[in-house]
Scaffold this motif. Structure first.
Motif, short mmCIF file in Angstrom:
data_model
loop_
_atom_site.label_atom_id
_atom_site.label_comp_id
_atom_site.label_asym_id
_atom_site.label_seq_id
_atom_site.Cartn_x
_atom_site.Cartn_y
_atom_site.Cartn_z
N GLN A 135 0.83 -1.21 0.00
CA GLN A 135 0.00 0.00 0.00
C GLN A 135 0.86 1.24 0.00
O GLN A 135 2.05 1.19 0.27
N ILE A 136 0.21 2.36 -0.28
CA ILE A 136 0.80 3.67 -0.04
C ILE A 136 0.13 4.16 1.24
O ILE A 136 -1.07 3.93 1.44
N THR A 137 0.90 4.77 2.12
CA THR A 137 0.35 5.22 3.40
C THR A 137 0.54 6.71 3.56
O THR A 137 1.64 7.22 3.36
N PHE A 138 -0.54 7.38 3.91
CA PHE A 138 -0.50 8.82 4.20
C PHE A 138 -0.83 9.00 5.67
O PHE A 138 -1.56 8.20 6.25
N SER A 139 -0.30 10.05 6.27
CA SER A 139 -0.59 10.31 7.68
C SER A 139 -1.62 11.42 7.81
O SER A 139 -1.77 12.26 6.92
N THR A 140 -2.31 11.38 8.93
CA THR A 140 -3.26 12.42 9.28
C THR A 140 -3.17 12.64 10.79
O THR A 140 -2.74 11.74 11.52
N THR A 141 -3.56 13.81 11.23
CA THR A 141 -3.58 14.07 12.68
C THR A 141 -4.97 13.83 13.26
O THR A 141 -5.14 13.81 14.47
N ASP A 142 -5.99 13.65 12.39
CA ASP A 142 -7.36 13.42 12.85
C ASP A 142 -8.04 12.47 11.89
O ASP A 142 -8.63 12.88 10.89
N ILE A 143 -7.98 11.18 12.19
CA ILE A 143 -8.49 10.16 11.28
C ILE A 143 -10.01 10.24 11.12
O ILE A 143 -10.54 9.99 10.04
N GLU A 144 -10.71 10.59 12.19
CA GLU A 144 -12.18 10.71 12.11
C GLU A 144 -12.57 11.85 11.17
O GLU A 144 -13.47 11.69 10.34
N ALA A 145 -11.92 13.00 11.30
CA ALA A 145 -12.22 14.14 10.42
C ALA A 145 -11.84 13.83 8.98
O ALA A 145 -12.54 14.21 8.04
N THR A 146 -10.74 13.10 8.80
CA THR A 146 -10.32 12.71 7.44
C THR A 146 -11.34 11.78 6.82
O THR A 146 -11.72 11.93 5.66
N LYS A 147 -11.82 10.82 7.60
CA LYS A 147 -12.84 9.90 7.11
C LYS A 147 -14.10 10.67 6.70
O LYS A 147 -14.68 10.42 5.63
N ALA A 148 -14.53 11.63 7.53
CA ALA A 148 -15.73 12.43 7.22
C ALA A 148 -15.51 13.25 5.95
O ALA A 148 -16.41 13.33 5.10
N ALA A 149 -14.34 13.84 5.80
CA ALA A 149 -14.05 14.64 4.60
C ALA A 149 -14.06 13.77 3.35
O ALA A 149 -14.57 14.18 2.30
N LEU A 150 -13.51 12.57 3.45
CA LEU A 150 -13.50 11.67 2.30
C LEU A 150 -14.89 11.12 2.00
O LEU A 150 -15.26 10.94 0.83
N ALA A 151 -15.69 10.90 3.04
CA ALA A 151 -17.07 10.46 2.83
C ALA A 151 -17.86 11.53 2.09
O ALA A 151 -18.68 11.23 1.21
N ALA A 152 -17.60 12.80 2.41
CA ALA A 152 -18.27 13.91 1.72
C ALA A 152 -17.89 13.95 0.24
O ALA A 152 -18.63 14.50 -0.56
N LYS A 153 -16.76 13.32 -0.10
CA LYS A 153 -16.33 13.24 -1.51
C LYS A 153 -16.73 11.92 -2.15
O LYS A 153 -16.29 11.58 -3.23
N GLY A 154 -17.55 11.14 -1.42
CA GLY A 154 -18.09 9.90 -1.98
C GLY A 154 -17.24 8.66 -1.73
O GLY A 154 -17.51 7.62 -2.33
N LEU A 155 -16.25 8.74 -0.85
CA LEU A 155 -15.40 7.58 -0.60
C LEU A 155 -15.86 6.83 0.64
O LEU A 155 -16.17 7.42 1.67
N THR A 156 -15.88 5.51 0.52
CA THR A 156 -16.19 4.62 1.63
C THR A 156 -14.94 3.78 1.88
O THR A 156 -14.37 3.22 0.93
N PRO A 157 -14.50 3.66 3.13
CA PRO A 157 -13.29 2.86 3.39
C PRO A 157 -13.48 1.40 3.00
O PRO A 157 -14.55 0.83 3.20
N ALA A 158 -12.43 0.82 2.46
CA ALA A 158 -12.42 -0.62 2.22
C ALA A 158 -12.22 -1.34 3.54
O ALA A 158 -12.66 -2.47 3.71
N LEU A 159 -11.55 -0.70 4.48
CA LEU A 159 -11.40 -1.18 5.85
C LEU A 159 -11.55 0.05 6.73
O LEU A 159 -10.80 1.01 6.61
N ASP A 160 -12.57 0.01 7.60
CA ASP A 160 -12.88 1.17 8.44
C ASP A 160 -11.78 1.38 9.49
O ASP A 160 -10.88 0.54 9.64
N ILE A 161 -11.88 2.45 10.21
CA ILE A 161 -10.88 2.82 11.21
C ILE A 161 -10.65 1.65 12.17
O ILE A 161 -11.58 1.10 12.75
#
Length: 160
Positions: free
Chosen positions: A105-131
């Protein structure tokens, strides 16, 4: 004989023995990840529209190989479209993707995984593996897949 040996030992102790480059590990930093793609536009759209990368450069390399550099902060992705390239075997969805040897995989870092998940969901992305918390590593991770099935992990360090 003892005098000669002692003299040689004393002389050797005064000679500086250089450290050879091969004896020291090189200092390396992250530069980029390169991805060979079938559809340059679909891959670009995913990384630009969904993950916020920007196109830095479009060029060709060698015998007309299209190359596109995408950047986000210090991260760089190089997309390559090589004529007659072959698709990789299909990988299972994360976390099963790591059961196939090679880069997983390619791995990116974030300081707030919940906010990142919400921002990506707003762009139509659903995790293949949730937090998921990986306590032994001190991280929380989630996975997405790009249009060609490459795993994209987003990780947040937790604790101290």
């Amino acid at each position: 004989m003892k005098v000669i040996f002692a003299s040689m030992a004393m002389a050797a102790s005064t000679i500086a023995i250089p450290v050879h480059a091969a004896d020291k590990a090189p200092e390396l930093g992250h530069w980029m990840v390169a991805i060979s793609v079938a559809d340059m536009d679909a891959e670009t759209a995913f990384y630009v529209d969904k993950l916020g990368f920007k196109v830095e450069l479009d060029t060709t390399f060698g015998p007309g190989i299209p190359v596109r550099w995408l950047v986000s902060g210090n991260e760089r992705i190089e997309l390559l479209k090589i004529k007659d390239s072959q698709p990789a075997p299909a990988k299972p969805a994360p976390p099963g993707h790591a059961a196939v040897q090679g880069f997983s995989q390619i791995t990116f870092s974030t300081t707030d995984i919940e906010a990142t998940k919400a921002a990506l969901a707003a762009k139509g992305l659903t995790p293949a593996l949730d937090i998921t918390e990986v306590a032994p590593l001190g991280v929380k991770v989630m996975y997405y897949t790009d249009p060609e099935g490459n795993a994209v992990e987003i990780a947040q360090k937790v604790g101290g």
